[in-house]
Write an enzyme that holds these catalytic residues in place. Structure first.
Site, PDB file in Angstrom:
ATOM      1  N   ARG A 101     -10.478 -11.898  21.609  1.00  0.00           N
ATOM      2  CA  ARG A 101     -10.220 -12.868  22.670  1.00  0.00           C
ATOM      3  C   ARG A 101     -11.480 -13.001  23.501  1.00  0.00           C
ATOM      4  NH1 ARG A 101      -5.431 -10.570  21.548  1.00  0.00           N
ATOM      5  NH2 ARG A 101      -3.656 -11.968  21.436  1.00  0.00           N
ATOM      6  N   GLU A 137     -21.860  -2.898  16.088  1.00  0.00           N
ATOM      7  CA  GLU A 137     -22.818  -1.978  15.489  1.00  0.00           C
ATOM      8  C   GLU A 137     -23.645  -2.746  14.469  1.00  0.00           C
ATOM      9  OE1 GLU A 137     -22.827   2.402  13.320  1.00  0.00           O
ATOM     10  OE2 GLU A 137     -21.008   1.173  13.251  1.00  0.00           O
TER      11      GLU A 137
END
Length: 131
Positions: free
Chosen positions: A10, A122
């Protein structure tokens, strides 16, 4: 067998998120579905069929509480050092490069970056298990 196709997050500001993912990962809008109360934006690139889906709830003004359950999204790159330098040049505030090598065996090289909504991503070098 199941195949992973997207991960949904979101986001508060569609334009800001689209620009971040474009700059950081070369993702472009693959599809955009606009509904009365929300919009879905699918971001992808030619590197993978996997997409990041943004849900933009209309009228939302407060940032989302990410809680303590969310981990991170991961992407792989060919040249981690060059990508880290590019992120710095783009003003994306990447964290330091890390070589994770417990017991002296390299598991992975990576850095983390946060998107405009605080989601952690990451960025891993393509090597070992993360080819």
């Amino acid at each position: 067998m199941a195949r992973a196709i997207h991960s949904m997050i979101r986001v508060l500001d569609e334009d800001r998120s689209v620009e971040f993912y474009r700059k950081a990962f070369g993702l472009e809008i693959a599809d955009r579905l606009d509904f009365e109360n929300f919009t879905l934006v699918y971001m992808s690139n030619a590197e993978s069929d996997f997409e990041v889906e943004f849900t933009v709830n209309k009228g939302r003004t407060e940032p989302y509480d990410l809680g303590d359950g969310y981990g991170h999204l991961a992407v792989s790159v060919e040249d981690l050092d060059a990508e880290h330098a590019r992120f710095e040049a783009e003003g994306l505030s990447p964290r330091k490069l890390v070589e994770f090598a417990p017991d002296g065996k390299l598991v992975g090289r990576f850095f983390f970056v946060a998107d405009p909504d605080g989601y952690e991503i990451e960025v891993l070098e393509r090597s070992g298990r993360f080819k």
